[in-house]
Enzyme design. Structure first.
Site, PDB file in Angstrom:
ATOM      1  CG  LEU A 166       3.503   7.235   6.290  1.00 19.33           C
ATOM      2  CD1 LEU A 166       2.559   8.408   5.850  1.00 19.33           C
ATOM      3  CD2 LEU A 166       4.811   7.760   7.000  1.00 19.33           C
ATOM      4  NE  ARG A 167       5.180  -0.486   8.862  1.00 15.64           N
ATOM      5  CZ  ARG A 167       5.582  -1.238   7.438  1.00 15.64           C
ATOM      6  NH1 ARG A 167       4.785  -1.509   6.579  1.00 15.64           N
ATOM      7  NH2 ARG A 167       6.969  -1.663   7.662  1.00 15.64           N
ATOM      8  CG  HIS A 198       8.441  -5.455  -4.043  1.00 10.35           C
ATOM      9  ND1 HIS A 198       8.683  -4.831  -2.848  1.00 10.35           N
ATOM     10  CD2 HIS A 198       9.266  -6.534  -4.176  1.00 10.35           C
ATOM     11  CE1 HIS A 198       9.510  -5.818  -2.183  1.00 10.35           C
ATOM     12  NE2 HIS A 198       9.703  -6.787  -3.150  1.00 10.35           N
ATOM     13  CG  ASP A 227      11.448   0.269   1.290  1.00 10.07           C
ATOM     14  OD1 ASP A 227      10.311   0.275   1.625  1.00 10.07           O
ATOM     15  OD2 ASP A 227      12.092  -1.033   1.098  1.00 10.07           O
ATOM     16  CG  HIS A 230       8.729  -3.989  10.879  1.00 18.27           C
ATOM     17  ND1 HIS A 230       7.289  -4.289  10.478  1.00 18.27           N
ATOM     18  CD2 HIS A 230       9.658  -3.691   9.652  1.00 18.27           C
ATOM     19  CE1 HIS A 230       7.415  -4.540   9.032  1.00 18.27           C
ATOM     20  NE2 HIS A 230       8.867  -4.281   8.799  1.00 18.27           N
TER      21      HIS A 230
HETATM   22 ZN   LIG Z   1       9.128  -3.001  -1.823  1.00 19.13          ZN
END
Ligand SMILES: [Zn+2]
Length: 439
Positions: free
Chosen positions: A65-66, A183, A310, A314
Site C-alpha cells: 500500500l506504500r 520471499h 502482490d 509504482h
Molecule cells: Zn516478494
C-alpha cells in the site's frame, strides 16, 4: 458505525454450491439458503442476483500500500479502494514502507489508516528484521501484542537469507501462532542486477536473470526449518515448478507450510519480457510456460493454498526506464478475481467453491484473521463479493482506483467481473465505483 438496512440477496450461486438466498441484518449473515426469504423482515431491500456468484469477501495476503513513505504511488485509502473494487474485504499490507513496519507504532499507524479509510480491513504485515536489513529481529512480540495484532511477518522484497535468523524468527512467531511469509530468493545465486528469469530467453535478450533454483533452495531450507521448529512458514509468490514439488513433498510429511501464487504468475509467462516493456518486470520474475502450468495445477489440487496479488504500485518515474533499471512490480488488486476466473474457472481447472477457498477462507486462516474468511455461514460477518461470471471486459488502466498505472493487464480481455463488494453489510464498491467516493 451506522446501521445498514436489512438486505435480501436472491438467486445467487452460493460460492459454487447452487442457487439460494442470503439475508443480511446488522452487518451479519442472518440466514442462508432456501428459507432465507421467509426470515426477512417486512420492507427488506432486495438485490436480484440471478446469474451471479456470491463469494465470501476476498482476502489478500500480499499487498503493497506504500503508505507511509510513498504516498505518490499509493495510499492506504486509494489501495483500499482498489481492493474493494476488486472484491476484497481484507488485505495484508507489506512492511517495506518508509519507515519500515518493524515496530508496534508503525503497525498501529497502518492499521488505523485502514480503519479510517473503511473500505477493507487493513492488517499490517510486520517486518521480520529491523529495517528489512536481514541482521537483527524486529519487534515481533510487540507488533503481535499491539492494537494491530500482527500475525504475519515478512521482509518481502528481500529474502530472510540468514538461516539462523530465519530459525529464530520461526521459533519466536510460534509463541503467538504467527507465521513467517518468506520471499524465497537466495541473493547469492543471482547477480544483484537480475531482472528476469534466467534461461535461454534472458541470454538472448542480454538481461541478467534469477535462476529458478535461487527460489527453490530457500523454499527447501525453510520447510526443513519449519519442521525443526514446529512453526508455520508461508511461501510468498511461488513461481517455479520446482518450488511446487518441494511444497508438495513438505505437505505430505505433515510440515506446516502454506504457499501463495499471484494472478500474474498464473497467467503471464517470461515471453512478455521479450519486448523489454518494464510493465512486466516483477520479482519473482515471470517464468517459462511449464512453470505457469505447474502453478495452475498446484493451485487446483491444493498444493498451493491461496491466491495473493502482490499488488505493487509504482509511479511513472520509477517504472518508465530501460528494463534493467525499472522498479519491480505490477498492480493486481482490481484484476485478481477476473484473472483467476479467466485462467482457472473458465478453463475448468477450478470451481467457484475453489475460488472461495483460495481467495477467502484459506488466506484468512493463514493470517489468523478472526473476522474474515468464515464463508457464507449463518452468523458470519457479511463480507460478500458478488461476481458476474460471464461478463467479459477489456482492462483499461486509466480506470484504476490505484494511484499508479503499472498495469500488465491493460488491453487484455478477461472473463468474470466483480459486481459488488460488501464489508460488514455495507456496500463498499459497485461496478467499479467506490461507495462514498463516487456516490
Ligand atoms: Zn516478494
Amino acid at each position: 458505525m451506522s446501521r445498514t438496512p436489512a438486505l435480501l440477496v436472491t438467486g445467487a450461486d452460493l460460492a459454487g454450491g447452487g442457487a439460494g438466498d442470503v439475508l443480511v441484518v446488522d452487518g451479519t449473515l442472518r440466514a442462508v439458503g432456501p428459507d432465507a426469504a421467509a426470515e426477512a423482515p417486512a420492507g427488506v431491500q432486495r438485490l436480484d442476483a440471478d446469474g451471479l456468484v456470491l463469494l465470501p469477501g476476498l482476502v489478500d495476503l500480499h499487498t503493497h500500500l506504500r503508505e507511509p513513505g510513498r504516498e505518490d504511488a499509493e495510499t492506504v485509502e486509494t489501495g483500499s479502494q482498489a481492493a474493494a473494487v476488486g472484491g476484497f474485504t481484507a488485505v495484508l499490507a507489506m512492511a517495506n514502507t518508509t519507515p519500515v513496519t518493524d515496530t508496534a507504532e508503525v503497525a498501529e499507524t497502518v492499521h488505523d489508516l485502514g480503519r479510517r479509510a473503511g473500505y477493507v480491513d487493513v492488517h499490517p504485515v510486520g517486518a521480520v528484521t529491523k529495517g528489512l536489513a536481514g541482521e537483527e529481529l524486529a519487534e515481533l512480540g510487540l507488533m503481535a501484542r499491539s492494537r494491530a495484532r500482527v500475525r504475519v511477518f515478512s521482509d518481502d522484497g528481500r529474502c530472510v537469507h540468514d538461516a539462523r535468523l530465519m530459525r529464530r524468527a520461526l521459533e519466536y512467531v510460534k509463541t503467538f501462532d504467527g507465521v513467517v511469509s518468506q520471499h524465497a530468493q537466495d541473493p547469492r545465486l543471482a547477480d544483484g542486477t537480475a531482472c528476469c528469469h534466467e534461461g535461454e530467453l534472458s541470454g538472448r535478450l542480454g538481461l541478467p536473470g534469477w535462476p529458478a533454483v535461487a527460489e527453490e533452495t530457500v523454499v527447501a531450507r525453510d520447510v526443513m526449518l519449519a519442521r525443526h521448529t514446529g512453526s508455520r512458514v508461508h511461501v510468498a509468490h511461488v513461481s517455479t515448478a520446482g518450488s511446487v514439488e518441494v511444497v508438495r513433498w513438505a505437505k505430505a510429511q505433515g510440515i506446516a507450510v502454506t504457499a501463495e501464487v499471484t494472478p500474474h504468475h498464473l497467467m503471464l509467462t517470461e515471453a512478455e519480457v521479450a519486448g523489454y516493456d518494464p510493465t512486466f518486470k516483477v520479482n519473482p520474475p515471470l517464468r517459462p510456460h511449464e512453470d505457469t502450468l505447474a502453478l495452475r495445477e498446484a493451485l487446483a489440487d491444493g498444493t498451493i493454498d491461496a491466491v495473493a496479488t502482490d499488488h505493487a504500485p509504482h509511479v511513472r518515474q520509477d517504472k518508465e526506464h530501460a528494463f534493467a533499471d525499472a522498479a519491480f512490480g505490477m498492480l493486481g488488486l482490481e484484476t485478481a478475481l477476473p484473472v483467476v476466473s479467466t485462467v482457472m474457472v473458465a478453463e475448468g481447472l477450478m470451481t467457484w467453491a475453489d475460488v472461495a477457498r483460495t481467495m477467502s477462507t484459506t488466506p484468512a486462516r493463514i493470517a489468523r484473521l478472526s473476522d474474515q474468511g468464515q464463508g457464507l455461514a449463518v452468523g458470519a460477518p457479511a463480507h460478500l463479493t458478488l461476481v458476474d461470471p460471464t461478463r467479459s471486459h477489456t482492462v483499461d488502466r486509466a480506470l484504476s482506483r490505484s494511484l499508479s498505472r503499472n498495469n500488465p493487464w491493460h488491453g487484455r480481455r478477461l472473463t468474470g467481473a466483480v459486481h459488488l463488494t460488501m464489508l460488514r453489510g455495507r456496500v463498499t464498491a459497485r461496478e467499479g465505483l467506490v461507495w462514498g467516493a463516487d456516490s
